[in-house]
Write an enzyme that holds these catalytic residues in place. Structure first.
Site, PDB file in Angstrom:
ATOM      1  CD  GLN A  94      -3.074  -0.848   2.223  1.00 26.02           C
ATOM      2  OE1 GLN A  94      -3.433  -1.842   2.831  1.00 26.02           O
ATOM      3  NE2 GLN A  94      -3.529   0.350   2.514  1.00 26.02           N
ATOM      4  CB  SER A 103       2.791  -5.125   3.625  1.00 21.57           C
ATOM      5  OG  SER A 103       1.592  -5.117   4.349  1.00 21.57           O
ATOM      6  CG  LEU A 104      -1.334  -5.721  -1.105  1.00 22.01           C
ATOM      7  CD1 LEU A 104      -2.501  -6.667  -0.957  1.00 22.01           C
ATOM      8  CD2 LEU A 104      -1.757  -4.395  -1.684  1.00 22.01           C
ATOM      9  NE  ARG A 107      -2.718  -8.700   4.468  1.00 24.22           N
ATOM     10  CZ  ARG A 107      -1.965  -7.642   4.229  1.00 24.22           C
ATOM     11  NH1 ARG A 107      -2.370  -6.717   3.368  1.00 24.22           N
ATOM     12  NH2 ARG A 107      -0.805  -7.486   4.845  1.00 24.22           N
ATOM     13  CG  HIS A 110       2.596  -4.859   9.025  1.00 22.23           C
ATOM     14  ND1 HIS A 110       2.470  -6.184   8.688  1.00 22.23           N
ATOM     15  CD2 HIS A 110       2.372  -4.142   7.893  1.00 22.23           C
ATOM     16  CE1 HIS A 110       2.196  -6.261   7.393  1.00 22.23           C
ATOM     17  NE2 HIS A 110       2.118  -5.037   6.894  1.00 22.23           N
ATOM     18  CD  GLN A 131       2.102  -9.752   5.446  1.00 21.18           C
ATOM     19  OE1 GLN A 131       0.957  -9.350   5.601  1.00 21.18           O
ATOM     20  NE2 GLN A 131       2.671  -9.878   4.260  1.00 21.18           N
TER      21      GLN A 131
END
Length: 307
Positions: free
Chosen positions: A11, A89-90, A114, A196, A245
């Site tokens: 993102q 991440s994503l 998510r 996170h 994660q």
């Protein structure tokens, strides 16, 4: 030939109108995603509004489709299959699609869910993130540990750039304390939740159920995951790492060092923007770093890898 890795952004790389030059080439991928989502994802990406595209539940499938579409196009045009993939991440979901661990349609459904879960885990205004510049990893962690409330290191992006996340007040206190400890700056990020961090555990628990309903295959390309910056080739472990994660720090600096230590000499960021390319150059100067974020940039990469 250079040993090649592909990495996929998370993102923050999205913007209205991105990839307009690749509309025809990316149409099948965005149509596939739209069928899963039951709305026109390409129209959202091209026309906005930006306020909607920037909402996490819409950002995540948009970036996934953009990255996977560019990945498919790169392979169609003849770029070599990389030896390693990873994602920030994503972006780890994009990497898992590239490695044939997840079907694209499953990944679209998962990242949409998510995004909703992450957004809903903490009420808007009660949590956030900030980038700390010019302070070492251990110093940032030490500052956070001394602050009351929940505030934690969330992204280890480059040497000297650590993102912290937590409750709004604790985040403000930690940001000031980091500056007092020697950080050059501590900048609030334009995100709506403390991603996170341990505040995402309720979302992760719910996400575990969604992940359990999806088939995970053995990777066809080696993948380095965020939670431990190490390779994983066992489908069940990959699934469990995706749950972890959500509430664990993204170890990006260590991920790039791990890739470089394996003899990779060329790394390609595949997706909108150039955020990871900037990170990668600061982490490991030995890596030749490229971006595939348009048709022109893909042609430039093809010229490089064919030399």
């Amino acid at each position: 030939m250079s040993k090649l890795a592909y990495v996929f952004p998370g993102q923050g790389s999205q913007k209205v109108g991105m990839l307009e030059d690749a509309k025809t080439a990316l149409a099948p991928t965005f149509a596939e995603a739209s069928a899963v989502l039951d709305y026109d994802l390409w129209a959202l990406v091209q026309d906005g509004p930006a306020e909607k595209l920037d909402q996490t539940e819409f950002t995540q499938p948009a970036l996934l489709a953009a990255s996977v579409g560019l990945w498919r196009l790169a392979l169609e045009k003849g770029t070599p299959v990389p030896e390693v993939v990873a994602g920030h991440s994503l972006g780890e979901y994009s990497a898992l699609v590239a490695a044939s661990v997840l079907q694209f349609s499953d990944a679209v459904s998962l990242v949409s869910k998510r995004g909703r879960l992450m957004q809903n885990a903490v009420p808007v205004g009660e949590g956030g993130m900030a980038a700390v510049l010019g302070l070492g990893d251990e110093e940032v962690k030490a500052v956070c540990s001394e602050c009351s409330g929940v505030v934690e290191a969330a992204n280890f992006n480059t040497p000297g750039q650590v993102v912290i996340a937590g409750q709004t007040r604790a985040l403000e206190v930690a940001s000031q304390a980091c500056k007092q400890a020697g950080a050059k700056r501590a900048l609030p990020l334009a995100v709506s939740a403390p991603f996170h961090s341990s505040l995402m555990r309720p979302a992760a628990d719910l996400m575990a159920g969604a992940l359990a309903d999806v088939t995970f295959a053995t990777p066809q390309i080696r993948i380095v995951q965020n939670v431990d910056a190490d390779y994983c080739d066992e489908p069940e472990s990959i699934r469990n790492n995706l749950v972890r994660q959500m509430y664990s720090a993204v170890l990006w600096s260590d991920t790039i060092r791990r890739i470089a230590a394996d003899g990779i000499s060329m790394i390609v960021e595949c997706g909108p923007g150039m955020v990871l390319s900037g990170f990668n150059r600061r982490i490991e100067k030995s890596l030749a770093s490229y971006s595939v974020n348009s048709l022109d940039s893909l042609d430039s990469l093809l010229d490089e890898v064919s030399m």
